[in-house]
Design a protein around this motif. Sequence first.
Motif, PDB file in Angstrom:
ATOM      1  N   ALA A  57     -11.886  -4.255   2.258  1.00  0.00           N
ATOM      2  CA  ALA A  57     -12.220  -2.813   2.495  1.00  0.00           C
ATOM      3  C   ALA A  57     -13.463  -2.620   3.064  1.00  0.00           C
ATOM      4  O   ALA A  57     -14.583  -2.725   2.533  1.00  0.00           O
ATOM      5  N   THR A 140     -11.006   7.588  -1.619  1.00  0.00           N
ATOM      6  CA  THR A 140     -10.331   6.688  -0.699  1.00  0.00           C
ATOM      7  C   THR A 140      -8.919   7.178  -0.875  1.00  0.00           C
ATOM      8  O   THR A 140      -8.515   7.711  -1.921  1.00  0.00           O
ATOM      9  N   ALA A 145      -5.546   0.851  -3.241  1.00  0.00           N
ATOM     10  CA  ALA A 145      -5.234   0.520  -4.605  1.00  0.00           C
ATOM     11  C   ALA A 145      -3.687  -0.102  -4.831  1.00  0.00           C
ATOM     12  O   ALA A 145      -3.719  -0.953  -5.844  1.00  0.00           O
ATOM     13  N   ALA A 148      -3.923  -3.604  -4.116  1.00  0.00           N
ATOM     14  CA  ALA A 148      -4.627  -4.581  -4.810  1.00  0.00           C
ATOM     15  C   ALA A 148      -4.049  -4.589  -6.229  1.00  0.00           C
ATOM     16  O   ALA A 148      -3.731  -5.795  -6.974  1.00  0.00           O
ATOM     17  N   VAL A 155     -10.697  -7.569  -4.103  1.00  0.00           N
ATOM     18  CA  VAL A 155     -11.121  -6.724  -2.898  1.00  0.00           C
ATOM     19  C   VAL A 155     -12.636  -7.129  -2.396  1.00  0.00           C
ATOM     20  O   VAL A 155     -13.516  -7.324  -3.484  1.00  0.00           O
ATOM     21  N   PRO A 157     -15.765  -5.697  -0.508  1.00  0.00           N
ATOM     22  CA  PRO A 157     -16.395  -4.588   0.345  1.00  0.00           C
ATOM     23  C   PRO A 157     -17.112  -4.815   1.556  1.00  0.00           C
ATOM     24  O   PRO A 157     -17.884  -5.871   1.582  1.00  0.00           O
ATOM     25  N   ALA A 190      -9.790  -5.050  -8.730  1.00  0.00           N
ATOM     26  CA  ALA A 190     -10.038  -3.569  -8.636  1.00  0.00           C
ATOM     27  C   ALA A 190      -9.301  -2.976 -10.150  1.00  0.00           C
ATOM     28  O   ALA A 190      -9.581  -2.072 -10.433  1.00  0.00           O
ATOM     29  N   THR A 208     -12.270   2.341  -9.000  1.00  0.00           N
ATOM     30  CA  THR A 208     -13.016   1.323  -8.849  1.00  0.00           C
ATOM     31  C   THR A 208     -13.195   0.905  -7.305  1.00  0.00           C
ATOM     32  O   THR A 208     -14.511   0.539  -7.075  1.00  0.00           O
ATOM     33  N   ILE A 209     -12.522   0.879  -6.745  1.00  0.00           N
ATOM     34  CA  ILE A 209     -12.556   0.474  -5.166  1.00  0.00           C
ATOM     35  C   ILE A 209     -13.470   1.705  -4.584  1.00  0.00           C
ATOM     36  O   ILE A 209     -14.555   1.211  -3.815  1.00  0.00           O
ATOM     37  N   GLN A 212     -17.074   0.912  -5.862  1.00  0.00           N
ATOM     38  CA  GLN A 212     -17.799  -0.298  -5.431  1.00  0.00           C
ATOM     39  C   GLN A 212     -18.062  -0.351  -4.193  1.00  0.00           C
ATOM     40  O   GLN A 212     -19.068  -0.879  -3.458  1.00  0.00           O
ATOM     41  N   LEU A 213     -17.173   0.392  -3.175  1.00  0.00           N
ATOM     42  CA  LEU A 213     -17.302   0.430  -1.780  1.00  0.00           C
ATOM     43  C   LEU A 213     -18.477   1.219  -1.350  1.00  0.00           C
ATOM     44  O   LEU A 213     -19.471   1.229  -0.482  1.00  0.00           O
TER      45      LEU A 213
END
Length: 234
Positions: A57, A140, A145, A148, A155, A157, A190, A208-209, A212-213
């Motif tokens: 990602a 996003t 997602a 995932a 995932v 980043p 994720a 979550t993605i 985190q990203l």
Amino acid sequence: MSTDRPASAGQAITADQIKRWGPTWSRRVGWCLAHGVWNTRVVGAERMPRTGRLLVAANHTGIIDGPLLHGVIPRESHIIIKEEMFSGIIGFLMRNAGQIPVDRRNGRAALQTALTLLNEDRLVGVFPEGTRGSGDVTQTKAGIAWLAVRSGAPVLPVAILGTRPAGKKPGHIPGFRGRLTVEFGTPFQAVDPGVGVGRAAVTEAMGTIQEQLSTHVYGASERHGIPLPRSTEI
């Protein structure tokens, strides 16, 4: 039944149309662009698993982000790219590079194709913001997602910095030997597999993605002293 007829803009992509051998040659072209045409610093590549299914990602600010990412990933990759790029000579190259065209109005076919590739233990790259922007990943799309959750793939980043400096338009192409930075983060799951694969799991994974990203991108921007474009410059 398998078919060799290539998908083009307006036609739904299927997994059997993806050239599995494409990344073998195309990532070398990307490497030459990253390190020959531009001067790209790559940080944290050792954090990437060299085998197994993986979702990458990345934030998205510049027009060259796709080929740059493809070139610096230290293994073969299939990146989801808007279908408008799959026309003419560029489209011919993209199809033979093994990349995945997506209709941004309805990405179901691209997601199903990407899921098939992940289930073959391949790497799929996604720009979760969906289009070029300020690169701060304030939101996003649900596609990554869903992938995932359905694939169970971790995932990883990635922060792409310098492809569109502050003050430049989204179509900006860095000059020869322009300094760019790509920093890989640490893979994460994720969502807990116990949550299932329904809407709640996708919603949790999407949050979550995004978190985190975004955290990784902001951290990399600060570590390397490379600011992101402002939202007013989109």
